[in-house]
Scaffold this motif. Structure first.
Motif, PDB file in Angstrom:
ATOM      1  N   TYR A  44       0.784  -1.231   0.000  1.00 44.94           N
ATOM      2  CA  TYR A  44       0.000   0.000   0.000  1.00 44.94           C
ATOM      3  C   TYR A  44       0.818   1.284   0.000  1.00 44.94           C
ATOM      4  O   TYR A  44       0.262   2.357  -0.217  1.00 44.94           O
ATOM      5  N   ILE A  45       2.111   1.207   0.282  1.00 44.45           N
ATOM      6  CA  ILE A  45       2.930   2.418   0.332  1.00 44.45           C
ATOM      7  C   ILE A  45       3.913   2.419  -0.834  1.00 44.45           C
ATOM      8  O   ILE A  45       4.434   1.382  -1.233  1.00 44.45           O
ATOM      9  N   SER A  46       4.140   3.581  -1.406  1.00 46.19           N
ATOM     10  CA  SER A  46       5.117   3.717  -2.478  1.00 46.19           C
ATOM     11  C   SER A  46       6.516   3.503  -1.898  1.00 46.19           C
ATOM     12  O   SER A  46       6.812   3.937  -0.779  1.00 46.19           O
ATOM     13  N   LEU A  47       7.349   2.819  -2.662  1.00 47.55           N
ATOM     14  CA  LEU A  47       8.691   2.481  -2.187  1.00 47.55           C
ATOM     15  C   LEU A  47       9.748   2.889  -3.203  1.00 47.55           C
ATOM     16  O   LEU A  47       9.476   2.952  -4.401  1.00 47.55           O
ATOM     17  N   GLU A  73      12.546   4.302  -8.332  1.00 46.47           N
ATOM     18  CA  GLU A  73      11.994   5.296  -7.411  1.00 46.47           C
ATOM     19  C   GLU A  73      10.474   5.344  -7.447  1.00 46.47           C
ATOM     20  O   GLU A  73       9.864   5.178  -8.493  1.00 46.47           O
ATOM     21  N   ARG A  74       9.909   5.582  -6.285  1.00 46.23           N
ATOM     22  CA  ARG A  74       8.460   5.808  -6.122  1.00 46.23           C
ATOM     23  C   ARG A  74       7.612   4.786  -6.878  1.00 46.23           C
ATOM     24  O   ARG A  74       6.789   5.125  -7.726  1.00 46.23           O
ATOM     25  N   THR A  75       7.829   3.512  -6.538  1.00 44.23           N
ATOM     26  CA  THR A  75       7.074   2.446  -7.187  1.00 44.23           C
ATOM     27  C   THR A  75       5.580   2.604  -6.909  1.00 44.23           C
ATOM     28  O   THR A  75       5.173   3.166  -5.891  1.00 44.23           O
ATOM     29  N   GLU A  76       4.786   2.092  -7.827  1.00 45.84           N
ATOM     30  CA  GLU A  76       3.333   2.261  -7.766  1.00 45.84           C
ATOM     31  C   GLU A  76       2.686   1.255  -6.813  1.00 45.84           C
ATOM     32  O   GLU A  76       2.773   0.043  -7.039  1.00 45.84           O
ATOM     33  N   PRO A  77       2.037   1.730  -5.748  1.00 51.33           N
ATOM     34  CA  PRO A  77       1.353   0.815  -4.827  1.00 51.33           C
ATOM     35  C   PRO A  77       0.344  -0.078  -5.549  1.00 51.33           C
ATOM     36  O   PRO A  77      -0.300   0.344  -6.517  1.00 51.33           O
ATOM     37  N   LEU A  78       0.264  -1.321  -5.094  1.00 45.28           N
ATOM     38  CA  LEU A  78      -0.689  -2.326  -5.555  1.00 45.28           C
ATOM     39  C   LEU A  78      -0.467  -2.818  -6.990  1.00 45.28           C
ATOM     40  O   LEU A  78      -1.237  -3.613  -7.496  1.00 45.28           O
ATOM     41  N   THR A 101       1.010  -4.940 -10.120  1.00 44.60           N
ATOM     42  CA  THR A 101       1.570  -6.277 -10.348  1.00 44.60           C
ATOM     43  C   THR A 101       2.639  -6.234 -11.443  1.00 44.60           C
ATOM     44  O   THR A 101       3.157  -7.275 -11.846  1.00 44.60           O
ATOM     45  N   ARG A 102       2.983  -5.043 -11.909  1.00 41.43           N
ATOM     46  CA  ARG A 102       4.056  -4.895 -12.897  1.00 41.43           C
ATOM     47  C   ARG A 102       5.384  -5.278 -12.255  1.00 41.43           C
ATOM     48  O   ARG A 102       5.682  -4.858 -11.141  1.00 41.43           O
ATOM     49  N   THR A 103       6.181  -6.081 -12.943  1.00 34.38           N
ATOM     50  CA  THR A 103       7.467  -6.483 -12.375  1.00 34.38           C
ATOM     51  C   THR A 103       8.496  -5.368 -12.560  1.00 34.38           C
ATOM     52  O   THR A 103       8.471  -4.627 -13.550  1.00 34.38           O
ATOM     53  N   ILE A 104       9.378  -5.280 -11.582  1.00 31.73           N
ATOM     54  CA  ILE A 104      10.428  -4.268 -11.574  1.00 31.73           C
ATOM     55  C   ILE A 104      11.754  -5.031 -11.554  1.00 31.73           C
ATOM     56  O   ILE A 104      12.145  -5.568 -10.516  1.00 31.73           O
ATOM     57  N   PRO A 105      12.451  -5.112 -12.691  1.00 29.13           N
ATOM     58  CA  PRO A 105      13.660  -5.926 -12.787  1.00 29.13           C
ATOM     59  C   PRO A 105      14.891  -5.237 -12.207  1.00 29.13           C
ATOM     60  O   PRO A 105      14.987  -4.014 -12.197  1.00 29.13           O
ATOM     61  N   SER A 106      15.830  -6.054 -11.760  1.00 22.66           N
ATOM     62  CA  SER A 106      17.080  -5.536 -11.205  1.00 22.66           C
ATOM     63  C   SER A 106      17.981  -4.951 -12.290  1.00 22.66           C
ATOM     64  O   SER A 106      18.796  -4.083 -12.011  1.00 22.66           O
ATOM     65  N   GLY A 107      17.856  -5.450 -13.513  1.00 21.25           N
ATOM     66  CA  GLY A 107      18.688  -4.942 -14.607  1.00 21.25           C
ATOM     67  C   GLY A 107      20.031  -5.633 -14.725  1.00 21.25           C
ATOM     68  O   GLY A 107      20.697  -5.532 -15.744  1.00 21.25           O
ATOM     69  N   GLU A 108      20.440  -6.315 -13.677  1.00 17.67           N
ATOM     70  CA  GLU A 108      21.686  -7.079 -13.654  1.00 17.67           C
ATOM     71  C   GLU A 108      21.635  -8.004 -12.441  1.00 17.67           C
ATOM     72  O   GLU A 108      20.777  -7.842 -11.586  1.00 17.67           O
ATOM     73  N   PRO A 109      22.547  -8.969 -12.353  1.00 23.74           N
ATOM     74  CA  PRO A 109      22.556  -9.834 -11.158  1.00 23.74           C
ATOM     75  C   PRO A 109      22.848  -9.016  -9.889  1.00 23.74           C
ATOM     76  O   PRO A 109      23.766  -8.192  -9.872  1.00 23.74           O
ATOM     77  N   VAL A 110      22.039  -9.243  -8.860  1.00 19.21           N
ATOM     78  CA  VAL A 110      22.219  -8.571  -7.567  1.00 19.21           C
ATOM     79  C   VAL A 110      22.082  -9.595  -6.444  1.00 19.21           C
ATOM     80  O   VAL A 110      21.517 -10.668  -6.640  1.00 19.21           O
ATOM     81  N   LEU A 111      22.589  -9.246  -5.283  1.00 21.45           N
ATOM     82  CA  LEU A 111      22.468 -10.103  -4.101  1.00 21.45           C
ATOM     83  C   LEU A 111      21.253  -9.717  -3.264  1.00 21.45           C
ATOM     84  O   LEU A 111      20.671 -10.542  -2.576  1.00 21.45           O
ATOM     85  N   SER A 112      20.856  -8.439  -3.363  1.00 20.04           N
ATOM     86  CA  SER A 112      19.876  -7.929  -2.414  1.00 20.04           C
ATOM     87  C   SER A 112      19.074  -6.782  -3.005  1.00 20.04           C
ATOM     88  O   SER A 112      19.498  -6.132  -3.962  1.00 20.04           O
ATOM     89  N   GLU A 136      14.239  -1.936   0.274  1.00 13.64           N
ATOM     90  CA  GLU A 136      13.060  -1.115   0.070  1.00 13.64           C
ATOM     91  C   GLU A 136      12.984  -0.075   1.177  1.00 13.64           C
ATOM     92  O   GLU A 136      13.044  -0.406   2.359  1.00 13.64           O
ATOM     93  N   ILE A 137      12.885   1.193   0.755  1.00 15.84           N
ATOM     94  CA  ILE A 137      12.696   2.307   1.683  1.00 15.84           C
ATOM     95  C   ILE A 137      11.503   3.109   1.171  1.00 15.84           C
ATOM     96  O   ILE A 137      11.004   2.873   0.073  1.00 15.84           O
ATOM     97  N   ASN A 138      11.036   4.041   1.961  1.00 18.56           N
ATOM     98  CA  ASN A 138       9.875   4.835   1.564  1.00 18.56           C
ATOM     99  C   ASN A 138      10.139   5.562   0.247  1.00 18.56           C
ATOM    100  O   ASN A 138      11.247   6.066   0.004  1.00 18.56           O
ATOM    101  N   GLY A 139       9.094   5.625  -0.584  1.00 19.92           N
ATOM    102  CA  GLY A 139       9.195   6.299  -1.871  1.00 19.92           C
ATOM    103  C   GLY A 139       9.612   7.755  -1.721  1.00 19.92           C
ATOM    104  O   GLY A 139       9.055   8.480  -0.913  1.00 19.92           O
TER     105      GLY A 139
END
Length: 158
Positions: A94-97, A113-118, A120-131, A134-137
Motif C-alpha cells: 500500500y505504500i510507495s517504495l 523510485e516511487r514504485t506504484e502501490p498495488l 503487479t508490474r514487475t520491476i527488474p534488477s537490470g543485472e545480477p544482484v544479491l539484495s 526497500e525504503i519509503n518512496g
C-alpha cells in the motif's frame, strides 16, 4: 444460558489473543526487536536505517505487503543468498517504495523510485544482484542516494 456465556467469554478471549496478529496484518509496523542496522554512504554522508531482513522464500514473498506505514528511517532488506537477476512487484503493498538493487559488494546497481502501490508490474534488477533494499518512496532522491553509492550491512561482508 451459562453455556452460552461461557462460549461467548471463550470467544472474546480468543479474539483478544489474536488482536496483535490482526493489527500487524492490517499494516501496523513490525516489532523493533528484529531490526538490524544498515548504512548508505552517499557523497561522503552516512544515512542510517533500521531494516527488517527477509532471508527465507516465505519472508521475501510477503515483504511489505498489507502495511500502510513505515517510518522514514526504516526499510526492508531482501537477502537472495546468491547473486542473480531478480524482479520485484508491489502486489498488496500500500505504500510507495524506492527499491535499491544492490550488488554483492554492497554497491547500488539501480534504483526504482516511487514504485506504484498495488501494481503487479514487475520491476527488474537490470543485472545480477544479491539484495534489494526497500525504503519509503522519495527518500532516495531526498537524501541524494544514487547508483554507485555503498550500502554497509553484514550481508555484504560474505
Amino acid at each position: 444460558m451459562h453455556v452460552v456465556r461461557t462460549a461467548l467469554a471463550a470467544l472474546a478471549l480468543a479474539l483478544i489473543a489474536l488482536a496483535p496478529a490482526g493489527l500487524q496484518a492490517q499494516g501496523q509496523p513490525a516489532a523493533a526487536a528484529g531490526l538490524e542496522s544498515l548504512i548508505i554512504v552517499s557523497g561522503g554522508t552516512r544515512h542510517a536505517f533500521q531494516v527488517e531482513v527477509m532471508r527465507t522464500p516465505d519472508q521475501r514473498a510477503k515483504g511489505l505487503m498489507f502495511r500502510n506505514y513505515m517510518p522514514t528511517d526504516r526499510g526492508m532488506l531482501f537477502d537472495f543468498a546468491a547473486t542473480e537477476p531478480v524482479a520485484m512487484w508491489m502486489q498488496n503493498t500500500y505504500i510507495s517504495l524506492d527499491m535499491l538493487f544492490i550488488r554483492a559488494d554492497g554497491t547500488i546497481a539501480r534504483i526504482a523510485e516511487r514504485t506504484e502501490p498495488l501494481s503487479t508490474r514487475t520491476i527488474p534488477s537490470g543485472e545480477p544482484v544479491l539484495s534489494v533494499l526497500e525504503i519509503n518512496g522519495g527518500v532516495s532522491k531526498q537524501l541524494g542516494i544514487k547508483p554507485g553509492d555503498k550500502v554497509e550491512h553484514a550481508l555484504f561482508k560474505r
